[in-house]
Design a protein around this motif. Sequence first.
Motif, short mmCIF file in Angstrom:
data_model
loop_
_atom_site.label_atom_id
_atom_site.label_comp_id
_atom_site.label_asym_id
_atom_site.label_seq_id
_atom_site.Cartn_x
_atom_site.Cartn_y
_atom_site.Cartn_z
N ARG A 41 -23.47 -54.09 -34.11
CA ARG A 41 -22.83 -55.39 -34.30
C ARG A 41 -21.30 -55.26 -34.31
O ARG A 41 -20.62 -55.74 -35.20
N ARG A 42 -20.79 -54.56 -33.32
CA ARG A 42 -19.36 -54.37 -33.09
C ARG A 42 -18.66 -53.56 -34.17
O ARG A 42 -17.44 -53.54 -34.25
N ARG A 43 -19.44 -52.87 -34.99
CA ARG A 43 -18.84 -52.04 -36.04
C ARG A 43 -19.33 -50.60 -35.86
O ARG A 43 -20.55 -50.37 -35.74
N VAL A 44 -18.41 -49.65 -35.84
CA VAL A 44 -18.79 -48.25 -35.70
C VAL A 44 -19.45 -47.78 -36.99
O VAL A 44 -18.87 -47.92 -38.08
N ARG A 45 -20.65 -47.26 -36.86
CA ARG A 45 -21.41 -46.83 -38.03
C ARG A 45 -21.55 -45.31 -38.13
O ARG A 45 -21.98 -44.80 -39.17
N GLY A 46 -21.23 -44.61 -37.05
CA GLY A 46 -21.36 -43.16 -37.08
C GLY A 46 -20.89 -42.56 -35.77
O GLY A 46 -20.46 -43.27 -34.87
N VAL A 47 -20.98 -41.24 -35.68
CA VAL A 47 -20.57 -40.53 -34.47
C VAL A 47 -21.54 -39.38 -34.21
O VAL A 47 -21.94 -38.67 -35.14
N LEU A 48 -21.89 -39.19 -32.94
CA LEU A 48 -22.66 -38.03 -32.49
C LEU A 48 -21.74 -37.13 -31.67
O LEU A 48 -21.01 -37.61 -30.80
N TYR A 49 -21.78 -35.84 -31.95
CA TYR A 49 -21.01 -34.87 -31.19
C TYR A 49 -21.96 -33.91 -30.46
O TYR A 49 -23.03 -33.57 -30.98
N GLY A 50 -21.51 -33.46 -29.29
CA GLY A 50 -22.18 -32.37 -28.60
C GLY A 50 -21.10 -31.40 -28.17
O GLY A 50 -19.98 -31.81 -27.85
N ALA A 51 -21.42 -30.10 -28.12
CA ALA A 51 -20.35 -29.14 -27.84
C ALA A 51 -20.86 -27.88 -27.17
O ALA A 51 -22.03 -27.48 -27.31
N LEU A 52 -19.94 -27.27 -26.42
CA LEU A 52 -20.14 -25.96 -25.81
C LEU A 52 -19.17 -24.96 -26.44
O LEU A 52 -18.10 -25.35 -26.93
N ARG A 53 -19.50 -23.69 -26.36
CA ARG A 53 -18.59 -22.66 -26.84
C ARG A 53 -17.76 -22.07 -25.70
O ARG A 53 -17.11 -21.04 -25.86
N THR A 54 -17.81 -22.74 -24.56
CA THR A 54 -16.99 -22.35 -23.41
C THR A 54 -16.20 -23.58 -22.96
O THR A 54 -16.61 -24.72 -23.19
N GLY A 75 -16.24 -21.89 -33.17
CA GLY A 75 -16.12 -21.37 -31.82
C GLY A 75 -16.35 -22.40 -30.73
O GLY A 75 -16.79 -22.06 -29.63
N LEU A 76 -16.03 -23.67 -31.01
CA LEU A 76 -16.29 -24.73 -30.04
C LEU A 76 -15.09 -24.93 -29.11
O LEU A 76 -13.95 -24.86 -29.54
N ARG A 77 -15.38 -25.24 -27.85
CA ARG A 77 -14.33 -25.48 -26.88
C ARG A 77 -14.48 -26.88 -26.26
O ARG A 77 -13.70 -27.77 -26.55
N SER A 78 -15.50 -27.05 -25.42
CA SER A 78 -15.74 -28.38 -24.82
C SER A 78 -16.55 -29.23 -25.80
O SER A 78 -17.60 -28.80 -26.28
N VAL A 79 -16.04 -30.42 -26.09
CA VAL A 79 -16.68 -31.27 -27.11
C VAL A 79 -16.68 -32.71 -26.62
O VAL A 79 -15.71 -33.18 -26.01
N LEU A 80 -17.77 -33.43 -26.89
CA LEU A 80 -17.80 -34.87 -26.66
C LEU A 80 -18.18 -35.56 -27.97
O LEU A 80 -18.84 -34.98 -28.83
N ALA A 81 -17.74 -36.80 -28.11
CA ALA A 81 -18.04 -37.60 -29.30
C ALA A 81 -18.40 -39.01 -28.85
O ALA A 81 -17.67 -39.62 -28.07
N VAL A 82 -19.53 -39.49 -29.32
CA VAL A 82 -20.01 -40.83 -28.95
C VAL A 82 -20.21 -41.64 -30.22
O VAL A 82 -20.94 -41.22 -31.12
N PRO A 83 -19.56 -42.80 -30.32
CA PRO A 83 -19.73 -43.62 -31.52
C PRO A 83 -21.07 -44.34 -31.54
O PRO A 83 -21.62 -44.68 -30.49
N ARG A 89 -24.18 -36.35 -16.60
CA ARG A 89 -25.54 -36.28 -17.14
C ARG A 89 -25.51 -36.04 -18.65
O ARG A 89 -26.26 -36.66 -19.40
N THR A 90 -24.66 -35.14 -19.08
CA THR A 90 -24.55 -34.84 -20.50
C THR A 90 -24.01 -36.04 -21.27
O THR A 90 -24.53 -36.39 -22.34
N LEU A 91 -22.99 -36.67 -20.72
CA LEU A 91 -22.42 -37.84 -21.38
C LEU A 91 -23.45 -38.97 -21.46
O LEU A 91 -23.57 -39.64 -22.50
N ALA A 150 -25.88 -38.30 -24.20
CA ALA A 150 -25.28 -38.52 -25.52
C ALA A 150 -25.19 -40.01 -25.83
O ALA A 150 -25.46 -40.43 -26.97
N VAL A 151 -24.83 -40.79 -24.84
CA VAL A 151 -24.76 -42.24 -25.04
C VAL A 151 -26.16 -42.79 -25.33
O VAL A 151 -26.34 -43.64 -26.21
N ALA A 152 -27.17 -42.31 -24.62
CA ALA A 152 -28.54 -42.76 -24.86
C ALA A 152 -28.99 -42.41 -26.27
O ALA A 152 -29.66 -43.21 -26.94
N ALA A 153 -28.62 -41.22 -26.74
CA ALA A 153 -28.99 -40.82 -28.11
C ALA A 153 -28.33 -41.73 -29.13
O ALA A 153 -28.94 -42.14 -30.13
#
Length: 288
Positions: free
Chosen positions: A109-122, A97-105, A129-131, A134-137
């Motif tokens: 050392r210049r290599r992507v090791r994972g991804v964090l997602y945050g999401a709303l159901r609207t 039921g997700l609608r608005s979603v962000l993804a932060v790699p 502020r949210t972005l 997420a970047v800080a996390a």
Amino acid sequence: MTAEASGAAEIRGALVRLRRATGLPVAFGGLVEPGRPRVRISELTGTATLALSALAVVSGNGLGGKAVALARPCAVTDYSMSRRISHEYDAAVAAEGLRSVLAVPVVVRRRVRGVLYGALRTAQPLGDRTLSAAVAAARDVEQALVVREEARALLAAAAGPGASSGASYGASPGEPASGAAWEQVREAHAALRALAPRIPDPELRAELLSACGLLTAATAPAAAVRLAPREVDVLACVAAGATNAGAAARLGLGAETVKAYLRSAMRKLGAHTRGEAVTAARRAGVLP
């Protein structure tokens, strides 16, 4: 704890902090699988189903795959309707039921090791502020992964050939090892000592300091003198060639505070100069 397990734990902790900081109802993420251009979603918080669990997100596909391919944050206001991403994972996203979603790699050392997602159901814009949260996390995870890798490298250097035998390097009895290889170990030790106080995770900080302690224990007898942690930090910087000002910048302290720690350490070690203090600290097993 394996490297993969520790990385997953860092992802999990970052997701909890992200939800707490932003109020996002759902957060999830995972690490890039070794040797494969895809992220395996392993950590979920706030989800109502298992639709996203163990989902393999290929680089370039969907929102997370786009973040991996570009190595930068990406967001959509309405996932299923967005023309900015491909839609291989619409079924799983819709099931949750997700609608608005962000993804932060998570980039180390210049290599992507994972991804964090945050999401709303609207379907509504995710603000700056949210972005930023997420970047800080993601930065927290990056720092933690770097620290763990440096700690493992430090321990490997301590256990390697010549680390416990001065003869390999032609060292004197009071100095376990010398030469360029051992100087690199000492520089790494100083860098890790400087980094440890900045780590917010107490478990990770303790693990890092334990690694430093194992290194010094492997190279000299137990210290007869007891130095405060910050005194050791300052001496480690001095041993690496830092000036008082350089040590202050590295440790996040004032120059006068560094001088005070250095004077106290010199007094305890019975040293009259910075060089004597470093030598005495190495002989006592305080420094590698």
